[in-house]
Every structure is written in C-alpha cells, then in structure tokens.
Scaffold this motif. Structure first.
Motif, PDB file in Angstrom:
ATOM      1  N   ASN A 119      57.542  32.862  53.590  1.00 15.87           N
ATOM      2  CA  ASN A 119      56.240  32.790  52.931  1.00 15.87           C
ATOM      3  C   ASN A 119      55.911  34.178  52.370  1.00 15.87           C
ATOM      4  N   HIS A 120      55.567  34.229  51.086  1.00 20.63           N
ATOM      5  CA  HIS A 120      55.313  35.507  50.397  1.00 20.63           C
ATOM      6  C   HIS A 120      54.242  36.353  51.114  1.00 20.63           C
ATOM      7  N   ILE A 121      53.183  35.707  51.551  1.00 26.80           N
ATOM      8  CA  ILE A 121      52.075  36.445  52.184  1.00 26.80           C
ATOM      9  C   ILE A 121      52.510  37.014  53.532  1.00 26.80           C
ATOM     10  N   GLY A 123      55.435  37.931  54.198  1.00 25.27           N
ATOM     11  CA  GLY A 123      56.266  39.089  53.844  1.00 25.27           C
ATOM     12  C   GLY A 123      55.419  40.332  53.654  1.00 25.27           C
ATOM     13  N   HIS A 124      54.333  40.203  52.866  1.00 23.36           N
ATOM     14  CA  HIS A 124      53.430  41.348  52.645  1.00 23.36           C
ATOM     15  C   HIS A 124      52.915  41.902  53.976  1.00 23.36           C
ATOM     16  N   VAL A 125      52.583  41.011  54.904  1.00 18.49           N
ATOM     17  CA  VAL A 125      51.996  41.442  56.178  1.00 18.49           C
ATOM     18  C   VAL A 125      53.058  42.075  57.086  1.00 18.49           C
ATOM     19  N   GLY A 155      47.252  37.844  43.391  1.00 22.00           N
ATOM     20  CA  GLY A 155      47.075  36.399  43.500  1.00 22.00           C
ATOM     21  C   GLY A 155      46.275  35.958  44.711  1.00 22.00           C
ATOM     22  N   HIS A 156      46.065  36.855  45.677  1.00 21.14           N
ATOM     23  CA  HIS A 156      45.355  36.407  46.879  1.00 21.14           C
ATOM     24  C   HIS A 156      44.482  37.494  47.509  1.00 21.14           C
ATOM     25  N   THR A 157      43.412  37.054  48.132  1.00 18.95           N
ATOM     26  CA  THR A 157      42.537  37.920  48.930  1.00 18.95           C
ATOM     27  C   THR A 157      42.132  37.090  50.133  1.00 18.95           C
ATOM     28  N   GLY A 180      42.977  42.108  43.395  1.00 16.56           N
ATOM     29  CA  GLY A 180      43.896  42.747  42.434  1.00 16.56           C
ATOM     30  C   GLY A 180      43.603  42.291  41.013  1.00 16.56           C
ATOM     31  N   GLU A 181      43.254  40.986  40.906  1.00 17.29           N
ATOM     32  CA  GLU A 181      42.906  40.421  39.597  1.00 17.29           C
ATOM     33  C   GLU A 181      41.684  41.140  39.040  1.00 17.29           C
ATOM     34  N   CYS A 182      40.733  41.478  39.918  1.00 10.67           N
ATOM     35  CA  CYS A 182      39.515  42.173  39.499  1.00 10.67           C
ATOM     36  C   CYS A 182      39.887  43.568  38.973  1.00 10.67           C
ATOM     37  N   TYR A 183      40.755  44.279  39.718  1.00 10.27           N
ATOM     38  CA  TYR A 183      41.235  45.581  39.219  1.00 10.27           C
ATOM     39  C   TYR A 183      41.899  45.420  37.848  1.00 10.27           C
ATOM     40  N   ASP A 184      42.745  44.381  37.730  1.00  9.11           N
ATOM     41  CA  ASP A 184      43.472  44.170  36.465  1.00  9.11           C
ATOM     42  C   ASP A 184      42.512  43.856  35.319  1.00  9.11           C
ATOM     43  N   LYS A 185      41.453  43.067  35.625  1.00 13.38           N
ATOM     44  CA  LYS A 185      40.529  42.683  34.552  1.00 13.38           C
ATOM     45  C   LYS A 185      39.654  43.855  34.127  1.00 13.38           C
ATOM     46  N   TYR A 194      48.164  47.212  31.932  1.00 12.21           N
ATOM     47  CA  TYR A 194      48.509  46.365  33.085  1.00 12.21           C
ATOM     48  C   TYR A 194      49.683  46.989  33.824  1.00 12.21           C
ATOM     49  N   PRO A 195      49.761  46.914  35.142  1.00 10.88           N
ATOM     50  CA  PRO A 195      48.732  46.414  36.066  1.00 10.88           C
ATOM     51  C   PRO A 195      47.598  47.430  36.236  1.00 10.88           C
ATOM     52  N   GLY A 196      46.401  46.896  36.370  1.00 13.28           N
ATOM     53  CA  GLY A 196      45.209  47.742  36.332  1.00 13.28           C
ATOM     54  C   GLY A 196      44.986  48.602  37.562  1.00 13.28           C
ATOM     55  N   GLY A 197      45.361  48.075  38.746  1.00 13.85           N
ATOM     56  CA  GLY A 197      45.034  48.775  39.997  1.00 13.85           C
ATOM     57  C   GLY A 197      45.457  50.237  40.022  1.00 13.85           C
ATOM     58  N   PRO A 198      46.755  50.510  39.769  1.00 10.88           N
ATOM     59  CA  PRO A 198      47.195  51.909  39.833  1.00 10.88           C
ATOM     60  C   PRO A 198      46.489  52.785  38.800  1.00 10.88           C
ATOM     61  N   ILE A 199      46.188  52.222  37.612  1.00  9.45           N
ATOM     62  CA  ILE A 199      45.534  53.008  36.551  1.00  9.45           C
ATOM     63  C   ILE A 199      44.095  53.314  36.957  1.00  9.45           C
ATOM     64  N   ALA A 291      48.023  49.512  48.173  1.00 10.91           N
ATOM     65  CA  ALA A 291      48.499  50.818  47.680  1.00 10.91           C
ATOM     66  C   ALA A 291      47.323  51.704  47.265  1.00 10.91           C
ATOM     67  N   ASN A 292      46.124  51.133  47.223  1.00 13.87           N
ATOM     68  CA  ASN A 292      44.947  51.885  46.766  1.00 13.87           C
ATOM     69  C   ASN A 292      44.525  52.915  47.820  1.00 13.87           C
ATOM     70  N   LYS A 293      44.559  54.187  47.422  1.00 11.01           N
ATOM     71  CA  LYS A 293      44.344  55.266  48.393  1.00 11.01           C
ATOM     72  C   LYS A 293      42.940  55.236  48.997  1.00 11.01           C
TER      73      LYS A 293
HETATM   74  O1  KG4 Z   1      51.420  42.130  45.756  1.00 11.27           O
HETATM   75  P1  KG4 Z   1      51.519  42.367  44.315  1.00 11.27           P
HETATM   76  O2  KG4 Z   1      52.588  43.312  43.821  1.00 11.27           O
HETATM   77  O3  KG4 Z   1      51.728  41.026  43.541  1.00 11.27           O
HETATM   78  C1  KG4 Z   1      51.084  39.839  43.890  1.00 11.27           C
HETATM   79  O4  KG4 Z   1      51.543  39.171  44.858  1.00 11.27           O
HETATM   80  O5  KG4 Z   1      50.066  39.546  43.230  1.00 11.27           O
HETATM   81  O6  KG4 Z   1      50.089  42.878  43.834  1.00 11.27           O
HETATM   82  C2  KG4 Z   1      49.848  43.249  42.512  1.00 11.27           C
HETATM   83  C3  KG4 Z   1      48.384  43.648  42.398  1.00 11.27           C
HETATM   84  C4  KG4 Z   1      47.954  43.895  40.958  1.00 11.27           C
HETATM   85  O7  KG4 Z   1      46.756  43.187  40.740  1.00 11.27           O
HETATM   86  C5  KG4 Z   1      47.736  45.394  40.901  1.00 11.27           C
HETATM   87  O8  KG4 Z   1      46.743  45.794  39.976  1.00 11.27           O
HETATM   88  C6  KG4 Z   1      47.312  45.706  42.326  1.00 11.27           C
HETATM   89  O9  KG4 Z   1      48.152  44.877  43.124  1.00 11.27           O
HETATM   90  N1  KG4 Z   1      47.516  47.122  42.669  1.00 11.27           N
HETATM   91  C7  KG4 Z   1      46.509  47.971  42.969  1.00 11.27           C
HETATM   92  C8  KG4 Z   1      47.118  49.253  43.160  1.00 11.27           C
HETATM   93  N2  KG4 Z   1      48.467  49.113  42.995  1.00 11.27           N
HETATM   94  C9  KG4 Z   1      48.690  47.803  42.692  1.00 11.27           C
HETATM   95  N3  KG4 Z   1      45.183  47.777  43.056  1.00 11.27           N
HETATM   96  C10 KG4 Z   1      44.411  48.843  43.350  1.00 11.27           C
HETATM   97  N4  KG4 Z   1      44.905  50.099  43.544  1.00 11.27           N
HETATM   98  C11 KG4 Z   1      46.237  50.338  43.465  1.00 11.27           C
HETATM   99  N5  KG4 Z   1      46.705  51.583  43.641  1.00 11.27           N
END
Ligand code: KG4
Ligand code: ZN
Length: 354
Positions: A119-121, A123-125, A155-157, A180-185, A194-199, A291-293
C-alpha cells in the motif's frame, strides 16, 4: 522465512515517478543496493500539475531503463532476486499503476518468485522506521504500538491510528483537497511552477508570514478532519486584488510564507489534538509534504514539548515518492507474513484504503 540475505526489488509508479530500488536484508539490517528514480517533473511542469495520460506514457518509456540501471548499480542479476514488491493499492493514477504492476507480474512470472503487494501510504509511513548506520546500511526500527501518522502528500491528507501492524484506522482526513495539492495550487496561482511545495517553502523562507492572515479552515472543528479548498480560494482572491493594485504592499515571498503558515498551522493543531486523544507512543510525519522544513520543525517542537510521543520523520529525500519506501514496507509485510502473492493473483486495488 529465512531471514538472511533476502533481496527484494521494489517498483513504484503510482504517480509521476518511475522508481525501482533493490535492498538486501539480513535479519533487521539491510543495505540499499540501488535506489533509482526517474522523475517526470519536466514533462508536467508546463501544465502546472500531473497530466495522467502523459504520466502513463512516460512510465512505459522509462520503466525498463530504470530497471536496467537499478540492477547495474546494485550489481545483481535478475536471478539473484527473492521477491518483487509492487505498489498496487493506496491511491494513485490507474494508467501509471498499470505499468508498474504489469512489470512486476512479468518479472514474477519469468523468475518464478512471489510478489509482495504494498500500500502506497504504508510505504510513506514505514520508511521512517529505519536508522542509518552508514552510507547505504540501515537497521529496521521495531514499531511500538499504538503509533500515529500524519500522511500529507499530493493525493492524501490523513491522520492514521496504527493499533498494530494490520489494523490501521483513519481517524481524520481531508474533506476536499490534499495539503500537497494546496501547496501546488498556490504555486500555480502565483505562476511559480510544479511541484509547488518545494518552491513555496523555499520562497517562504525570505517572506513575512504575518503579512496576510489567511483562513485556517476547520482548525477548531471537533474532529480530526481537514479542508484546504477554501484556503486555496482565499489565496486566489488576495492575489487578484494584489495584482490589481488594491492591496497594501507585500511580496510574492510574503504570500508564500503566509499561506505556508496557514496550511502548517492547521496540520500541527489537528495532529496535537489527535495525539492528546490517542496518546500514541510514536508519531510519524510522512508523505511529500513531510519534506517541508517549517512543518518538520513545528511538529517536532510542539510534540516534544506537549506530549510523551516520540516524533519520527523520514530523511528528506525519502519523503517524496520513491521505491525505497516500497521495499521497506514489503519487508515489513514479509516479516508479518501478509500480502505475499503468486503473480496470477495480483490485481490493482485503486481504493485509498490502508
Ligand atoms: O508523496 P508525494 O511525492 O506524491 C504523492 O503521493 O502525492 O508528494 C508530492 C507532494 C506535492 O504536492 C508537493 O508539492 C509536495 O508533496 N511537497 C512539498 C514539499 N516537497 C514536496 N510540500 C511542501 N513543502 C515541501 N518542501
Ligand atoms: Zn506518495
């Protein structure tokens, strides 16, 4: 299960990364023999988000070169592999998952070895449950239950109560957009890419988070759910007013800092509330947004100050989608003797269930 020298090849293709990792386990220690990721960011960037059909086409193009590279870097032959691990559930893009699953089935068929379904989630955990010994050597950390995870990604919160290895209960989730979608938008609204989060997080570092008081949706609701679509709309309105010169002066960096503050404020407050109710022994922050500090620092500080839970987070490169997290989750499955299949019995379970 013979616990010595098991080699697992894992495949992750649920979204826009084609990733394969090969790890060798001996008891609860392991070596990362290779961990290859082919990112599609360049292809999707002009569209401000992932284009599903384009993602499938890129996976088809990249999967065999990534497999070749992973085997070469690991210096192993196909015949040395003991298990194939594949992400075939926990959400994702169907056309992308098909490519990974079909590759896994073919390898399993040819090599006559089992497939471990991941399961992808999870894996993340579970990628946070490791400890680095040296450059490529790690040991597995044993879970102490109950644990809790905040999984925040494109994709998930979700806030998940992990009662034991099998029983994972979602106690809170987003009712609309993912964090993450909110950061991207927000990044798309500001035309930053894109992707918005790191930027956003990079630009936020030189902005003033007190300049704009964006809404904190559902921060005081009596549950552990989230909603981020209103925040995204609030950013859109502010940016439109700002562009039309109707606002006091603030910079793009200030908008980034203020929106990041609003998102992370909600994530932190809700996590603390859930910790207060469930008293987990371990709290894990997971997913791309981990990854968000600012979020990492804020959660760590608050959890250590206000609870007895141990705070755990993956190393930053392991937060975003990768195949190492699938390899580790597969090892946990193997240890618990679950989700091990013959190639004929592997399908795609697109449901977001954990
Ligand atoms: O887990 P992931 O690589 O893919 C999915 O399963 O969705 O997560 C990607 C998401 C993107 O929305 C991206 O903007 C966000 O993670 N992301 C971050 C940061 N690095 C990646 N959001 C906020 N701050 C970051 N540094
Ligand atoms: Zn993910």
């Amino acid at each position: 299960m013979n616990k010595n020298n098991i080699i697992i090849l894992s495949i992750e293709t649920t979204c826009d990364d084609t990733a394969i990792a090969i790890c060798k386990y001996s008891g609860d220690s392991f070596i990362v023999l290779s961990n290859v990721i082919s990112s599609q960011i360049k292809e999707h960037n002009p569209f401000g988000g992932v284009v599903p059909e384009l993602a499938s086409r890129e996976h088809i193009k990249n999967i065999i070169p990534v497999l070749d590279q992973a085997l070469k870097e690991a210096d192993v032959k196909l015949g040395d592999l003991n298990y194939i691990a594949i992400t075939n559930k926990g959400g994702g893009l169907i056309g992308s998952i098909v490519v990974g699953v079909e590759t896994a089935k073919t390898l399993s068929y040819l090599l006559n070895i089992p497939i471990i379904s991941v399961n992808h989630i999870r894996g993340h955990v579970l990628v946070s449950m490791i400890e680095k010994k040296d450059d490529k050597k790690y040991s597995i950390i044993n879970p102490i239950y109950p644990m809790m995870a905040l999984t925040v990604s494109g994709g998930h919160t979700q806030i998940i109560l992990i009662k034991n290895f099998i029983d994972w209960e979602v106690v809170g989730k987003t009712l609309d957009d993912a964090a993450g979608e909110c950061y991207d938008k927000v990044s798309k609204i500001l035309g930053l890419g894109y992707p918005g989060g790191p930027i956003i997080s990079k630009m936020a570092a030189s902005g003033d988070k007190t300049k704009i008081n964006f809404p904190r949706p559902m921060i005081s609701s009596h549950d552990f759910n989230f909603s981020f679509s209103g925040l995204k709309t609030a950013v859109l309105y502010e940016v439109e007013k700002w562009k039309n010169g109707k606002m006091e002066k603030f910079s793009v960096e200030d908008i980034c800092a203020s929106s990041q503050d609003a998102i992370n404020d909600v994530l932190t407050k809700k996590s603390l509330k859930a910790i207060e109710k469930y008293s987990p022994k371990i709290f894990i922050l997971a997913g791309g947004v981990a990854a968000n500090k600012d979020l990492r620092d804020r959660l760590k500080e608050n959890i250590e100050k206000n609870s007895d839970s141990k705070f755990m987070i993956p190393e930053i490169p392991n937060c975003m989608d990768n195949a190492l997290m699938i390899n580790i989750a597969a090892y946990f499955n193997l240890k618990n003797n679950i989700d091990i299949f013959d190639y004929k019995d592997i399908n795609i379970n697109i449901e977001r269930k954990i």
